[in-house]
Design a protein around this motif. Structure first.
Motif, short mmCIF file in Angstrom:
data_model
loop_
_atom_site.label_atom_id
_atom_site.label_comp_id
_atom_site.label_asym_id
_atom_site.label_seq_id
_atom_site.Cartn_x
_atom_site.Cartn_y
_atom_site.Cartn_z
N ARG A 410 0.89 -1.25 0.07
CA ARG A 410 0.05 -0.02 -0.19
C ARG A 410 0.60 1.42 0.09
O ARG A 410 0.67 2.16 -0.94
CB ARG A 410 -0.90 -0.28 1.23
CG ARG A 410 -1.92 1.30 1.24
CD ARG A 410 -3.05 0.92 2.35
NE ARG A 410 -2.47 0.76 3.70
CZ ARG A 410 -2.52 -0.32 4.47
NH1 ARG A 410 -3.17 -1.27 3.77
NH2 ARG A 410 -2.20 -0.36 5.65
N THR A 411 2.03 1.21 0.73
CA THR A 411 2.89 2.29 1.02
C THR A 411 3.41 2.74 -0.37
O THR A 411 3.71 3.74 -0.77
CB THR A 411 3.80 2.29 2.15
OG1 THR A 411 3.10 2.23 3.34
CG2 THR A 411 4.68 3.41 2.10
N THR A 412 3.95 1.74 -0.88
CA THR A 412 4.56 1.50 -2.23
C THR A 412 3.81 2.27 -3.17
O THR A 412 4.28 3.10 -4.18
CB THR A 412 5.05 0.25 -2.67
OG1 THR A 412 6.24 -0.36 -1.44
CG2 THR A 412 5.91 0.17 -3.95
N GLY A 413 2.54 1.56 -3.51
CA GLY A 413 1.75 2.31 -4.50
C GLY A 413 1.31 3.58 -4.27
O GLY A 413 1.39 4.52 -5.21
N TRP A 414 0.92 4.14 -3.23
CA TRP A 414 0.71 5.53 -2.87
C TRP A 414 1.92 6.25 -3.03
O TRP A 414 1.83 7.24 -3.64
CB TRP A 414 0.25 5.66 -1.33
CG TRP A 414 -1.09 5.21 -0.98
CD1 TRP A 414 -2.13 4.83 -2.06
CD2 TRP A 414 -1.71 4.97 0.20
NE1 TRP A 414 -3.06 4.51 -1.30
CE2 TRP A 414 -3.14 4.64 -0.04
CE3 TRP A 414 -1.29 5.22 1.54
CZ2 TRP A 414 -3.74 4.49 0.99
CZ3 TRP A 414 -2.06 4.91 2.65
CH2 TRP A 414 -3.54 4.55 2.30
N SER A 415 3.08 5.99 -2.59
CA SER A 415 4.32 6.56 -2.80
C SER A 415 4.75 6.90 -4.37
O SER A 415 4.95 8.01 -4.88
CB SER A 415 5.58 6.19 -2.07
OG SER A 415 5.45 6.19 -0.83
N LEU A 416 4.51 5.72 -5.05
CA LEU A 416 4.75 5.95 -6.47
C LEU A 416 3.74 6.60 -7.38
O LEU A 416 3.96 7.39 -8.20
CB LEU A 416 4.86 4.43 -7.16
CG LEU A 416 4.93 4.22 -8.69
CD1 LEU A 416 6.23 4.85 -9.03
CD2 LEU A 416 4.74 2.69 -8.97
#
Length: 465
Positions: A410-416
Motif C-alpha cells: 500500500r505504501t509503495t503504491g501510494w508513494s509511486l
C-alpha cells in the motif's frame, strides 16, 4: 484450525479489538494525507522555506516506509498486543509533540516519531483481524479494513481543509490525542492473551533482532521513497542517486536475508506465487487509486472551479461506494474465487477512471458522481478479496509478516502514485496533467486486473500438482 477458533472471544470483545484496529488505520492514514493541505499554512506560521516544510510530509512517509517490516518482525517476536499498543501510544504522544512544537525542526522530529507509531498500526492491522476472527468470518472483517483504508485516504484532505477553516494548524494533530488516550487502554484491556497476541518466539539467528537487516531495509525503502519524490519534484540528479542507493541496498538486503532462518523480508511468503502475485496486484491498485485521489481535486478546483468543501463532497462517492461494495465482495469471496472478484473490481476501476478522463469539458455534478461511484465499486470489489488472499495464502504463524507486506504494498503504491502525479504535473500542468494521471491510473488498474486473474491459473496449477 485458527488460533481463535480454539479460544473464541465474546462478540463485544472481538468488536472492541476490531474498533482499535480500525482506529489505528484511520489515524495513520489521515495523518499521512492531512499534512499536505496544511504545508502552506505551517510554512507561513513558522516563517520557513517551502523546501524545509516539505519534510513534514517526507519525514512521516519515510519513517512509515522503513518501519513496516521491522514492526512486523517485532510482532512475531513480542506479540501483536505489545507492538500494536506501543505503536498506538507512540503515535498519540508524537501527535501531542507535533501540536506543541515551536519550531519546524521539532515538528519534523515529531512527524518522524509519529510515522514510526503509524507503521506499527498499519503493519499489524491485518494480523489483528486474522487473530481475532475465525476463517469463516474473515471475509466481512477484511471488508471493514478495506473501508477504513479507503475513507482515510479520501477524507484526509477535506478534513484538513475543514479544520484549518475554523482552527490553527496544531489542531490537525491535537484531534488525535483524545482518540489515542481512549484507544490505548481500551486495546490493552480487550486484546486477548495467548495465541498470536503474546507470542514470544526469539529469533533463531543468534537470538538477536536483525539490526543489520533493519538498516538495509531503511536503505531500500527510505532511499526509494526519497528518490521517487525527488524525481517527482523535478530534481532528476538527486532522485537518480537516491534510487541508485535504494537499488544497491535492495541487492544487499536480499542477499543478507537469504542467509537468515527468520528473515525480516518474508522470502518464504514471497516464494508462494499466490502471495507474491497478490502483493503486485495491490501495488498496482493503490498506485491507480492515489493517481486519481491526488489529481481529481486539482481537476475539480482548477478546471471546474469548485470550492474546497464541494471538492471533498465530489470525492466522497468513491469511499461511500467502497463501503457498499467491500462487504458484498467479502460475502461473494466465500463462494467465488477471490482472483476473479479482484480482477472484476480492478477492471471496473479502470473503466471508471477512463470515464473520468473523458468527461465533458464542463461536467455537471451528476456527471462526476456516477463516475466516482463506479470507481468506488470497482475498488471495493478488488480490495477485500485481495487482502483476504494475502492474509490466508501463508501459515497463520506468519500473519504478522503477511500484514506487514500488505502495508508495504500500500505504501509503495501510494508513494509511486504521488510521485507520478508530481512528475506529470511538472511536465504538462493544467487540466491536461490531471487527465494524463487518470489515463495512467487506467493502465495501472488494468495491469492489476491481469495480475489478479493470473492467480486463478496459479491456484489451479497448484491444485493439480
Amino acid at each position: 484450525m485458527d488460533p481463535l477458533d480454539a479460544q473464541p472471544l465474546s462478540l463485544v470483545r472481538r468488536r472492541l479489538v476490531m474498533l482499535c484496529a480500525v482506529l489505528g488505520i484511520v489515524l495513520a492514514g489521515l495523518d499521512g494525507a492531512i499534512a499536505n493541505i496544511a504545508l502552506p499554512t505551517i510554512a507561513h506560521a513558522m516563517q520557513c522555506s517551502d523546501m524545509l516544510t516539505v519534510w513534514i510530509v517526507n519525514g512521516y512517509q519515510v519513517a512509515v516506509a522503513v518501519s513496516l517490516l521491522p514492526a512486523a518482525a517485532f510482532s512475531e517476536m513480542l506479540g501483536l498486543r505489545r507492538v500494536y499498543a506501543f505503536g498506538l501510544a507512540l503515535f498519540t504522544v508524537a501527535s501531542l509533540a507535533c501540536a506543541l512544537s515551536g519550531s519546524i525542526g521539532w515538528l519534523i522530529v515529531g512527524r518522524v516519531v509519529q510515522g514510526l507509531g503509524g507503521a506499527c498500526m498499519a503493519a499489524l492491522s491485518g494480523a489483528l483481524v486474522r487473530a481475532i476472527y475465525p476463517r469463516s468470518m474473515l471475509h466481512s472483517s477484511y471488508a471493514i479494513i478495506a473501508l477504513a483504508v479507503a475513507i482515510s485516504a479520501a477524507v484526509g484532505p477535506t478534513l484538513a481543509a475543514l479544520v484549518l477553516a475554523v482552527a490553527p494548524w496544531p489542531w490537525l494533530f491535537l484531534i488525535n490525542v483524545p482518540i489515542g488516550l481512549i484507544a490505548v487502554p481500551l486495546f490493552l484491556r480487550v486484546a486477548p492473551h495467548g495465541a498470536a497476541f503474546d507470542a514470544s518466539s526469539a529469533p533463531q539467528d543468534g537470538g538477536l533482532f536483525d539490526w543489520r537487516g533493519t538498516l538495509l531495509n531503511a536503505g531500500v525503502f527510505g532511499a526509494g521513497v526519497l528518490g521517487v519524490g525527488a524525481l517527482g519534484q523535478g530534481n532528476t540528479a538527486l532522485g537518480l542517486v537516491e534510487l541508485g542507493v535504494g537499488g544497491a541496498s535492495s541487492v544487499a538486503f536480499y542477499r543478507q536475508q537469504r542467509r537468515r532462518k527468520t528473515p525480516m523480508l518474508p522470502l518464504d511468503l514471497l516464494a508462494i506465487p499466490l502471495f507474491s502475485l497478490s502483493i503486485l496486484t495491490s501495488i498496482c491498485a493503490y498506485t491507480a487509486q492515489i493517481l486519481a485521489y491526488v489529481a481529481l481535486p486539482f481537476l475539480f478546483q482548477t478546471v471546474m472551479h469548485q470550492s474546497t468543501v464541494m471538492t471533498g463532497l465530489l470525492v466522497t462517492p468513491w469511499p461511500v461506494f467502497v463501503a457498499f461494495a467491500a462487504p458484498l465482495a467479502g460475502r461473494l469471496a466465500a463462494r467465488y474465487p477471490a482472483a476473479l472478484l479482484s480482477s472484476l473490481g480492478l477492471a471496473t476501476l479502470a473503466f471508471g477512471l477512463l470515464l473520468l478522463s473523458i468527461m465533458p469539458v464542463n461536467p455537471t455534478i451528476p456527471d462526476v458522481i456516477w463516475r466516482m461511484a463506479i470507481c468506488g465499486i470497482g475498488f471495493g470489489f478488488y480490495q477485500t478479496p485481495n487482502n483476504l488472499t494475502v492474509m490466508t495464502s501463508g501459515p497463520s504463524t506468519r500473519s504478522g509478516a503477511a500484514s506487514g507486506m500488505l502495508a508495504v504494498a500500500r505504501t509503495t503504491g501510494w508513494s509511486l502514485g504521488s510521485a507520478l502525479v508530481a512528475l506529470i504535473f511538472g511536465l504538462m500542468g493544467g487540466s491536461h496533467g490531471a487527465t494524463a494521471c487518470l489515463e495512467l491510473g487506467v493502465a495501472f488498474a488494468a495491469c492489476g486486473a491481469c495480475l489478479s486473474v493470473t492467480r486463478r491459473v496459479v491456484r489451479q496449477s497448484s491444485s493439480k500438482a
